[in-house]
Write a protein that holds these residues in place. Structure first.
Motif, short mmCIF file in Angstrom:
data_model
loop_
_atom_site.label_atom_id
_atom_site.label_comp_id
_atom_site.label_asym_id
_atom_site.label_seq_id
_atom_site.Cartn_x
_atom_site.Cartn_y
_atom_site.Cartn_z
N PRO A 190 72.32 32.04 16.90
CA PRO A 190 73.77 31.98 17.11
C PRO A 190 74.28 30.54 17.08
N GLY A 191 75.34 30.33 16.34
CA GLY A 191 75.93 29.00 16.26
C GLY A 191 75.29 28.08 15.26
N PHE A 192 74.23 28.52 14.58
CA PHE A 192 73.59 27.65 13.60
C PHE A 192 74.47 27.50 12.37
N ASP A 193 74.59 26.27 11.88
CA ASP A 193 75.44 25.98 10.72
C ASP A 193 74.74 26.45 9.45
N GLN A 194 75.19 27.57 8.90
CA GLN A 194 74.58 28.14 7.70
C GLN A 194 75.19 27.49 6.45
N SER A 195 74.86 26.23 6.23
CA SER A 195 75.42 25.50 5.10
C SER A 195 74.69 25.88 3.82
N VAL A 196 75.38 25.67 2.71
CA VAL A 196 74.78 25.95 1.40
C VAL A 196 73.61 25.00 1.14
N GLY A 197 73.75 23.74 1.61
CA GLY A 197 72.68 22.77 1.40
C GLY A 197 71.39 23.16 2.09
N PHE A 198 71.50 23.62 3.33
CA PHE A 198 70.29 24.02 4.05
C PHE A 198 69.69 25.28 3.44
N ASP A 199 70.52 26.19 2.99
CA ASP A 199 70.03 27.40 2.34
C ASP A 199 69.25 27.05 1.08
N SER A 200 69.75 26.10 0.31
CA SER A 200 69.04 25.66 -0.90
C SER A 200 67.71 25.00 -0.54
N PHE A 201 67.71 24.23 0.57
CA PHE A 201 66.47 23.59 1.01
C PHE A 201 65.43 24.63 1.40
N VAL A 202 65.85 25.67 2.11
CA VAL A 202 64.93 26.74 2.51
C VAL A 202 64.39 27.46 1.27
N GLN A 203 65.26 27.75 0.32
CA GLN A 203 64.83 28.39 -0.92
C GLN A 203 63.78 27.54 -1.62
N PHE A 204 64.05 26.26 -1.72
CA PHE A 204 63.12 25.35 -2.40
C PHE A 204 61.79 25.29 -1.66
N THR A 205 61.84 25.19 -0.34
CA THR A 205 60.62 25.08 0.46
C THR A 205 59.75 26.31 0.33
N VAL A 206 60.35 27.48 0.47
CA VAL A 206 59.59 28.73 0.37
C VAL A 206 59.00 28.87 -1.04
N THR A 207 59.78 28.55 -2.04
CA THR A 207 59.29 28.71 -3.41
C THR A 207 58.11 27.81 -3.70
N ILE A 208 58.21 26.53 -3.32
CA ILE A 208 57.11 25.62 -3.63
C ILE A 208 55.89 25.93 -2.77
N ALA A 209 56.09 26.45 -1.56
CA ALA A 209 54.96 26.84 -0.72
C ALA A 209 54.22 28.03 -1.33
N VAL A 210 54.95 29.02 -1.80
CA VAL A 210 54.33 30.19 -2.42
C VAL A 210 53.66 29.79 -3.74
N ALA A 211 54.32 28.95 -4.52
CA ALA A 211 53.76 28.52 -5.81
C ALA A 211 52.47 27.73 -5.60
N TRP A 212 52.46 26.82 -4.62
CA TRP A 212 51.26 26.02 -4.36
C TRP A 212 50.13 26.90 -3.82
N SER A 213 50.48 27.91 -3.03
CA SER A 213 49.47 28.86 -2.56
C SER A 213 48.87 29.64 -3.74
N ALA A 214 49.73 30.02 -4.70
CA ALA A 214 49.25 30.76 -5.86
C ALA A 214 48.25 29.95 -6.66
N VAL A 215 48.49 28.65 -6.78
CA VAL A 215 47.56 27.80 -7.51
C VAL A 215 46.18 27.85 -6.88
N TRP A 216 46.11 27.71 -5.55
CA TRP A 216 44.81 27.68 -4.89
C TRP A 216 44.14 29.04 -4.88
N LEU A 217 44.91 30.11 -4.90
CA LEU A 217 44.32 31.43 -5.02
C LEU A 217 43.75 31.67 -6.41
N LEU A 218 44.27 30.99 -7.41
CA LEU A 218 43.83 31.18 -8.79
C LEU A 218 42.86 30.11 -9.27
#
Length: 291
Positions: A81-109
């Motif tokens: 509650p009260g957290f500022d849901q800015s577009v910039g932070f949303d983009s940062f979260v998207q980027f972080t999750v994507t690169i974390a999953v992608a880097w995990s995929a590399v090590w699994l393969l």
């Protein structure tokens, strides 16, 4: 954050002051349930990599989830509650999750990548990360392309090149004296260096066409911005890779995979695990693993 499904109405209005507000005709489009989960294809792909390949059907391989799960937990902040849901932070979260999953995929393969040659290993791992990035991009933006998305893609490519290049150059710098701690120390040098070079290229592509119109003050501001971007990006990528190095020191599975990708030990094929401590024995060719 939008939840649910059904018909969504978008209405644009503009306040004209004394003339009152002007509104255009509303636009309706169908909001489907899967529009609430743009990362779903990426997570399904990661689940397949954890369960389908025989080399990943054991608990040590599954410890790689220590990388993407904390990144995904950042999305819980949107429910505070009260957290500022800015577009910039949303983009940062998207980027972080994507690169974390992608880097995990590399090590699994890694056991299935052609790591005998550095160039083949580098480009095959890069292809895995780019495929993950493309999956996430389509999930979020579809076929929409704009300058903002172009810049985001540029930073994505920088992240991929810096992670892979940093790991491989750190392995070369260790000169065969393998240890995750040594890799971590060399990454302090190589990650900022590769990031800086890539950022210079990106900034050149974005601003070189208008270089004649830029004043000295603006050029200096861009230089300072590039410096801060380099430091932040390198620190961010170091944090993304830190769980992998920790797992390489704690588990034989990722110790062997780090050897294969960074040190380029001759594995003769797939990498297997045994009871030896991480990094103390040479990888062997054995495709039979117990879950």
């Amino acid at each position: 954050m939008t939840v649910g499904a059904g018909e969504l109405e978008v209405r644009v209005s503009h306040d004209l002051g004394a003339l009152g507000a002007e509104e255009v005709r509303p636009v309706f489009f169908q909001w489907r349930w899967y529009d609430n989960a743009p990362m779903l294809p990426l997570w399904l792909g990661l689940a397949l990599l954890l369960t389908v390949p025989r080399q990943n059907r054991h608990w040590q391989a599954w410890t790689i989830l220590a990388l993407p799960l904390p990144a995904a937990a950042l999305q819980l902040l949107f429910f505070v509650p009260g957290f500022d849901q800015s577009v910039g932070f949303d983009s940062f979260v998207q980027f972080t999750v994507t690169i974390a999953v992608a880097w995990s995929a590399v090590w699994l393969l890694v056991p299935y990548l052609p790591t005998r040659r550095r160039a083949a290993g580098f480009f095959s791992a890069l292809a895995v990360m780019l495929a993950a990035g493309l999956t996430a991009y389509v999930g979020y933006f579809g076929a929409w392309v704009s300058m903002d998305q172009f810049t985001l893609l540029g930073f994505w490519c920088i992240g991929c090149l810096a992670l892979l290049g940093g790991i491989m150059l750190s392995g070369v710098s260790c000169r065969g004296d393998y240890h995750p701690a040594r890799i971590a120390m060399w990454l302090v040098l190589w990650l900022p260096l590769i990031t800086a070079v890539c950022l210079l290229v990106l900034f050149g592509v974005l601003f070189l066409p208008m270089a004649a119109d830029l004043g000295f003050a603006l050029v200096m501001m861009m230089a300072v911005s590039a410096l801060f971007s380099t430091v932040f990006m390198a620190a961010f990528l170091y944090a993304v890779n830190a769980p992998v190095l920790l797992l390489a020191g704690l588990t034989d599975c990722y110790g062997r995979r780090l050897q294969s990708l960074a040190i380029h030990e001759r594995t003769g094929g797939l990498v297997s695990i045994d009871s030896s401590p991480a990094g103390t024995s040479a990888p062997v060719d054995d495709t039979s693993l117990e879950a």
